[in-house]
Design an enzyme around this catalytic site. Structure first.
Site, PDB file in Angstrom:
ATOM      1  N   LYS A 280       0.841  -1.190   0.000  1.00 30.26           N
ATOM      2  CA  LYS A 280       0.000   0.000   0.000  1.00 30.26           C
ATOM      3  C   LYS A 280       0.880   1.246   0.000  1.00 30.26           C
ATOM      4  O   LYS A 280       1.865   1.311   0.726  1.00 30.26           O
ATOM      5  CB  LYS A 280      -0.917   0.007   1.227  1.00 30.26           C
ATOM      6  CG  LYS A 280      -2.120  -0.909   1.111  1.00 30.26           C
ATOM      7  CD  LYS A 280      -3.056  -0.722   2.286  1.00 30.26           C
ATOM      8  CE  LYS A 280      -4.327  -1.541   2.119  1.00 30.26           C
ATOM      9  NZ  LYS A 280      -5.255  -1.356   3.253  1.00 30.26           N
ATOM     10  N   GLU A 365     -19.489  -8.718   8.859  1.00 33.17           N
ATOM     11  CA  GLU A 365     -20.585  -8.100   9.614  1.00 33.17           C
ATOM     12  C   GLU A 365     -21.547  -9.131  10.192  1.00 33.17           C
ATOM     13  O   GLU A 365     -22.036  -8.963  11.323  1.00 33.17           O
ATOM     14  CB  GLU A 365     -21.344  -7.124   8.712  1.00 33.17           C
ATOM     15  CG  GLU A 365     -20.548  -5.905   8.293  1.00 33.17           C
ATOM     16  CD  GLU A 365     -19.697  -6.135   7.064  1.00 33.17           C
ATOM     17  OE1 GLU A 365     -19.016  -5.184   6.628  1.00 33.17           O
ATOM     18  OE2 GLU A 365     -19.702  -7.268   6.520  1.00 33.17           O
ATOM     19  N   ARG A 393     -25.526  -5.577   5.839  1.00 32.10           N
ATOM     20  CA  ARG A 393     -24.959  -6.884   5.520  1.00 32.10           C
ATOM     21  C   ARG A 393     -25.189  -7.905   6.628  1.00 32.10           C
ATOM     22  O   ARG A 393     -24.968  -9.102   6.432  1.00 32.10           O
ATOM     23  CB  ARG A 393     -23.459  -6.735   5.237  1.00 32.10           C
ATOM     24  CG  ARG A 393     -23.158  -5.922   3.993  1.00 32.10           C
ATOM     25  CD  ARG A 393     -21.714  -5.436   3.944  1.00 32.10           C
ATOM     26  NE  ARG A 393     -20.742  -6.507   3.862  1.00 32.10           N
ATOM     27  CZ  ARG A 393     -20.182  -6.941   2.736  1.00 32.10           C
ATOM     28  NH1 ARG A 393     -20.507  -6.384   1.585  1.00 32.10           N
ATOM     29  NH2 ARG A 393     -19.290  -7.901   2.757  1.00 32.10           N
TER      30      ARG A 393
END
Length: 618
Positions: A280, A365, A393
């Site tokens: 990243k 979730e 979700r």
């Protein structure tokens, strides 16, 4: 000679494919510098996009897009893809109203094959596309690009399980930038991956299987031997067990490894899995050093980097984070859960002070909510910190595992209402609608920062499920104190006495309703609770006013206004009710305040709506 001498030649991937392979590293450098400068001017997701430049180039170079399908997961990694697919100039208005979306969007480009914003959907969507090609006898390739964080979601593994037995021609690329299970990446790894993805190797493997097919015990022995040998070299055994051919890991920034490996895999049939290692923030030292800080950024100077902001208004997220620490200090039963949103939900300080009571379960979730239910069954007091858009979700778990069992789980719902630049996939438009219909749920929305803290304490004190829903960013500026006092359950408050019209406002719309009330000389009520709603206050206002107006930052269908209408109907009250809220359509991206103004949910919009209703009563 310009700084972007190669990038200036690329309008679409077909232009890219005319380049020599040896030119790709220079193009990668130009593209990375363009993205850095572009995002610095507009804001957006930076670290993840800097990390996928070479991978994006290699994919569009090898595959015949858009005929071949690329399915990006979440979209935090799709900016290079957008630049290479005809939207370079549009990046100047990235995530702005009327501009380019920050996520793949089917209506924006034929190269955006699947609209995303929530994670872990790419493998399922890509499998659907691959099976559709198979059913229609179309010769096209399908590639899903999924991050290692997104692989923590159960949906990704459900799709892997299905894809392996479906025998679909598809490639799953795991873009791994954090997983510690990955071995060091080096030349040997790249050589082995290119070897095992080559046509010769795979032809030999299939020939061996055919020859040994006459002796099943020998075939099984050979298969196990191959798995064990590969297991010594790579962590791919799990994916092989799902029915994929695993390759990697390879350096996701090495185009000399990426391009030939993808060219080899492209020729293969059946489900393939390529593991690439990326970094990243690649190419920008500040983002490499702190990829979380540079994940989602506002405008900044690339030379100076992001400057730490001191002062400013207290956000609702910070109010929650402070309350969480204070309540945890007062009650050892408190445990806090987040589905991979610890920073965004304001839980960093809590995680540092109470590490044994902090649970980041990854992008999961459904698991987060049922995990909380299990904790509650054993006498603990779980607090689930979750964005409104992500709570969707876990809806089945919210109903069946928490509410049905009436367990004391507190849902601290951040980003309720419009969130701005992230757009339709991230707006919290529906939570009041889908929460109020669930038995046993208590649902409330604060008008300001101080009330947010009191509501969190109120919800925590209940012996059943409760939700406190607050917006993104700051409120009116009413600073909370350090107390943990509560509110009377299901009771609103009158803020202003007026004439003729009563404005019944919920949460973030209380402040603009109060401003509108001054101009209209209207009564204004802060309803506080959506469920249980203050029916006595509603009746009182209905009997003393000729028009009631409900105001909420939620879908007008099924929201707080619907609860008011139910009370009026049940009590036989005929007072007209004007319901203001989010319309029955998905709201695009744009600046948060401007979106609300465009929808008539600011003070001026409320005044206009009321005056129009008075002129044209239905």
């Amino acid at each position: 000679m310009t700084a972007n001498q190669l990038l200036d030649q690329i309008q679409f991937p077909a232009d890219l494919r005319r380049l020599e392979r040896g030119q790709l590293p220079q193009l990668a450098d130009e593209l990375r510098q363009f993205l850095l400068g572009s995002v610095a001017r507009t804001g957006g997701h930076l670290s993840s996009n800097l990390g996928t430049v070479e991978l994006t180039l290699a994919l569009h170079y090898v595959y015949n897009t858009p005929e071949d399908r690329l399915v990006w997961d979440v979209g935090h990694q799709c900016y290079a893809h957008k630049v290479l697919t005809g939207r370079r100039e549009g990046m100047a208005r990235l995530r702005m109203q009327g501009g380019v979306s920050g996520f793949p969007k089917r209506s924006e480009s034929e190269y955006d094959t699947f609209g995303v914003g929530h994670s872990s959907t790419s493998i399922s969507a890509a499998l659907g596309m691959a099976m559709a090609a198979k059913l229609k006898a179309e010769d096209r390739k399908v590639v899903a690009i999924i991050g290692d964080g997104a692989m923590s979601a159960g949906m990704a593994f459900e799709a892997l399980n299905n894809a392996g037995v479906a025998d679909a021609d598809m490639l799953v690329i795991l873009n791994d930038n954090e997983m510690s299970i990955s071995p060091p990446v080096g030349a040997l790894n790249s050589i082995l991956t290119r070897l095992t993805s080559s046509k010769t190797y795979n032809a030999a493997r299939e020939a061996g299987r055919h020859m040994l097919g006459f002796a099943p015990p020998l075939l099984e022995l050979a298969r196990r031997a191959e798995e064990h040998v590969k297991g010594l070299l790579s962590p791919g055994t799990l994916f092989e067990e799902f029915g994929f051919h695993y390759y990697g890991p390879i350096d996701g920034h090495d185009l000399d490894a990426l391009v030939p490996t993808l060219e080899n895999i492209k020729k293969l049939k059946g489900p393939q899995f390529l593991h690439v290692i990326t970094k990243k923030g690649q190419g920008y030292k500040l983002a490499e050093a702190d990829p979380i800080l540079y994940h989602g950024v506002g405008k900044f100077d690339t030379a100076e980097g992001i400057q730490s902001s001191k002062g400013g208004k207290l956000t609702y997220t910070q109010v929650f984070g402070d309350w969480l620490c204070d309540m945890a200090a007062a009650d050892p039963r408190l445990v806090a859960i987040t589905p991979a949103m610890g920073e965004g939900s304001g839980m960093v300080r809590f995680a540092g002070q109470f590490p044994e009571r902090y649970f980041d379960v990854g992008i999961a979730e459904q698991h987060a909510i049922t995990f909380a239910a299990g904790l509650a069954c054993e006498g603990l007091k779980p607090v689930v910190a979750i964005y409104s858009t992500f709570l969707q979700r876990g809806y089945d778990q919210l109903i069946h595992d928490v509410a049905l069992q009436n367990l004391p789980v507190l849902f601290a719902i951040d980003r309720g209402g419009l969130v701005g630049a992230d757009g339709a996939t991230h707006h919290g438009s529906f939570d009041l609608s889908f929460l109020t219909c669930i038995p046993n749920m208590v649902v409330m929305a604060p008008a300001d920062e101080a009330e947010c803290r009191r509501m969190l304490s109120t919800a925590y004190a209940l012996d059943g499920p409760a939700a406190v829903r607050y917006p993104r960013g700051s409120g009116p500026g009413t600073l909370p104190d350090f107390r943990l006092d509560t509110l009377p359950l299901g009771k609103g408050e009158l803020l202003r006495a007026g004439k003729d019209v009563a404005l019944l406002a919920f949460g973030s719309r209380v402040a603009p309703a109060l401003a509108a009330g001054e101009e209209l000389d209207a009564t204004v009520a802060n309803m506080r609770f959506i469920k249980p709603i203050d029916a006595e206050l509603v009746e009182q206002l209905a009997r003393n006013h000729s028009l009631l107006v409900s105001i909420e930052e939620n879908a007008v269908i099924g929201g707080a206004g619907a609860e008011l209408a139910r009370v009026l109907e049940e009590r036989g009250l005929q007072t007209p009710l004007l319901r203001l809220g989010l319309p029955d359509r998905f709201i695009d991206h744009g600046e948060q305040g401007q979106l609300l103004a465009d929808l008539g949910l600011d003070a001026d919009g409320i005044v206009r709506s009321v005056r129009n209703a008075r002129k044209n009563p239905s």
